[in-house]
Enzyme design. Structure first.
Site, short mmCIF file in Angstrom:
data_model
loop_
_atom_site.label_atom_id
_atom_site.label_comp_id
_atom_site.label_asym_id
_atom_site.label_seq_id
_atom_site.Cartn_x
_atom_site.Cartn_y
_atom_site.Cartn_z
N SER A 149 0.90 -1.15 -0.17
CA SER A 149 0.02 0.06 0.06
C SER A 149 0.91 1.30 -0.03
O SER A 149 2.27 1.04 0.16
CB SER A 149 -0.96 -0.02 1.14
N TYR A 162 -2.66 -0.52 10.44
CA TYR A 162 -2.72 -0.63 9.05
C TYR A 162 -1.18 -0.31 8.42
O TYR A 162 -0.78 -0.97 7.69
CB TYR A 162 -3.75 -0.05 8.50
P1 NDP Z 1 -12.06 -5.60 -0.33
O1 NDP Z 1 -12.64 -5.40 1.04
O2 NDP Z 1 -12.81 -5.22 -1.30
O3 NDP Z 1 -11.79 -7.17 -0.56
C1 NDP Z 1 -10.94 -7.94 0.22
C2 NDP Z 1 -10.97 -9.29 -0.32
O4 NDP Z 1 -10.26 -10.30 0.86
C3 NDP Z 1 -12.43 -10.01 -0.17
O5 NDP Z 1 -12.42 -11.07 -1.48
C4 NDP Z 1 -12.35 -10.88 1.15
O6 NDP Z 1 -13.67 -11.75 0.93
C5 NDP Z 1 -10.94 -11.01 1.09
N1 NDP Z 1 -10.49 -11.53 2.36
C6 NDP Z 1 -10.58 -10.89 3.65
N2 NDP Z 1 -9.97 -11.30 4.64
C7 NDP Z 1 -9.78 -12.66 4.41
C8 NDP Z 1 -9.43 -13.64 4.99
N3 NDP Z 1 -8.87 -13.90 6.26
N4 NDP Z 1 -8.95 -14.96 4.21
C9 NDP Z 1 -9.47 -14.97 2.70
N5 NDP Z 1 -9.82 -13.85 2.10
C10 NDP Z 1 -10.08 -12.74 2.95
O7 NDP Z 1 -10.53 -5.09 -0.30
P2 NDP Z 1 -9.61 -4.39 -1.42
O8 NDP Z 1 -9.75 -5.12 -2.72
O9 NDP Z 1 -9.68 -2.96 -1.43
O10 NDP Z 1 -8.07 -4.67 -0.77
C11 NDP Z 1 -7.22 -5.53 -1.42
C12 NDP Z 1 -5.96 -5.76 -0.90
O11 NDP Z 1 -5.24 -4.41 -1.39
C13 NDP Z 1 -5.77 -5.65 0.69
O12 NDP Z 1 -4.65 -6.03 1.04
C14 NDP Z 1 -5.54 -3.94 0.89
O13 NDP Z 1 -4.96 -3.68 1.94
C15 NDP Z 1 -4.84 -3.58 -0.28
N6 NDP Z 1 -4.96 -2.16 -0.82
C16 NDP Z 1 -6.19 -1.57 -1.02
C17 NDP Z 1 -6.23 -0.42 -1.26
C18 NDP Z 1 -7.56 0.41 -1.88
O14 NDP Z 1 -7.33 1.32 -2.34
N7 NDP Z 1 -8.49 -0.57 -1.80
C19 NDP Z 1 -4.93 0.54 -1.38
C20 NDP Z 1 -4.00 -0.10 -1.00
C21 NDP Z 1 -3.86 -1.28 -0.59
P3 NDP Z 1 -14.17 -12.35 2.32
O15 NDP Z 1 -14.27 -11.07 3.16
O16 NDP Z 1 -15.39 -12.86 1.98
O17 NDP Z 1 -13.23 -13.24 2.95
#
Ligand code: NDP
Length: 258
Positions: A149, A162
């Site tokens: 990030s 975070y």
């Molecule tokens: P979302 O919340 O939109 O999606 C997260 C995904 O991860 C979902 O598919 C969720 O499904 C899954 N997930 C969460 N916890 C678990 C777990 N313990 N095991 C398996 N799957 C899991 O998040 P984003 O797409 O925004 O973020 C994705 C990544 O990108 C993260 O690492 C985030 O920190 C990083 N990021 C995002 C940014 C942004 O602007 N959005 C910026 C910088 C980094 P479910 O809950 O059903 O398990």
């Protein structure tokens, strides 16, 4: 020329596991990797949403297999990696994308929330990578892409835990690249700026934040999740065959300036 492009960037037949790919950035990355020829494995904790996402990709003519498991649970990870490698094939590319956000003032931040966040954002990268790397090391080939990030570099009010977790992802990427490079593995990270996903819902709905962000970002806007795909294809393919331990910031220039 097109053969050169295919040789460099093509992922034909590669098995790519993208964690947390039932939504948001992970789903966009899975779709992009599959469009470059990969056989993607879709993951998340909820079987129903994982299956729905895989089905949506298959309806687009892409190769996608669902695999619901929790990336914070080593036993579930071991079972899932075994199943994927037996049923889909040896994992060529692992994208450690699953992650969560829990905001709050640091002085009041609950210890159990700290642990929940660290488990989801940092422990998971170690757990899943360790489980997948053993096979990659035996095959002397593998690519791992961790999702960091801008908070791998920069703090912001109320998200210190975070920030610590994503700083950890950056350094774990460098550590993995160092330990496993000699075994034929390459480990890099993509560090996204701000993208409109469920994780950022509170920020997207906050007009003041959005105005601040677009003013703070040299490109003057939020990112679109599809803008992360090019970096993922580059790092997953032979186009980056000597790139190891690198962090690619895809952030509209936000980490380039004050
Ligand atoms: P979302 O919340 O939109 O999606 C997260 C995904 O991860 C979902 O598919 C969720 O499904 C899954 N997930 C969460 N916890 C678990 C777990 N313990 N095991 C398996 N799957 C899991 O998040 P984003 O797409 O925004 O973020 C994705 C990544 O990108 C993260 O690492 C985030 O920190 C990083 N990021 C995002 C940014 C942004 O602007 N959005 C910026 C910088 C980094 P479910 O809950 O059903 O398990």
């Amino acid at each position: 020329m097109s053969r050169l492009i295919d040789r460099l960037f093509g992922l034909s037949g590669s098995v790519c596991l993208v964690t947390g790919s039932s939504a948001g950035i992970g789903l966009a990355l899975a779709r992009g990797l599959a469009s470059a020829g990969a056989r993607v494995v879709i993951n998340g904790r909820t079987a129903e949403t994982v299956e729905r996402a895989a089905e949506a990709l298959r309806a687009e003519g892409l190769d996608a297999t669902p695999s619901a498991f929790d990336v914070t649970d080593p036993a579930q990870i071991a079972a899932a990696v075994g199943r994927i490698e037996a049923e889909v094939g040896p994992i060529d590319v692992l994208v450690n994308n699953a992650g969560i956000q829990r905001r709050g003032p640091l002085e009041d931040y609950p210890e159990d929330t700290w642990r929940e966040l660290m488990r989801a954002n940092l422990d998971s990268v170690f757990f899943v990578s360790k489980a997948v790397a053993r096979g990659m090391i035996a095959r002397r080939r593998g690519r791992i892409i961790n999702i960091g990030s801008v908070q791998s570099e920069l703090a912001r009010l109320n998200i210190a835990p975070y920030t610590a977790s994503k700083g950890g992802v950056k350094m774990l990427t460098k550590g993995m690249a160092t330990d496993w490079g000699r075994h034929g593995l390459r480990v890099n990270a993509i560090a996204p700026g701000y993208f409109k996903t469920e994780l950022n819902k509170a920020l997207v709905e906050d007009e003041k934040f959005s105005a601040w962000l677009t003013g703070r970002t040299p490109m003057g806007r939020w990112g679109d999740v599809e803008e992360l795909v090019g970096a993922a294809i580059f790092l997953a393919s032979d186009a980056s065959s000597f790139v190891n331990g690198h962090i690619v910031y895809v952030d509209g220039g936000i980490t380039a300036c004050l």
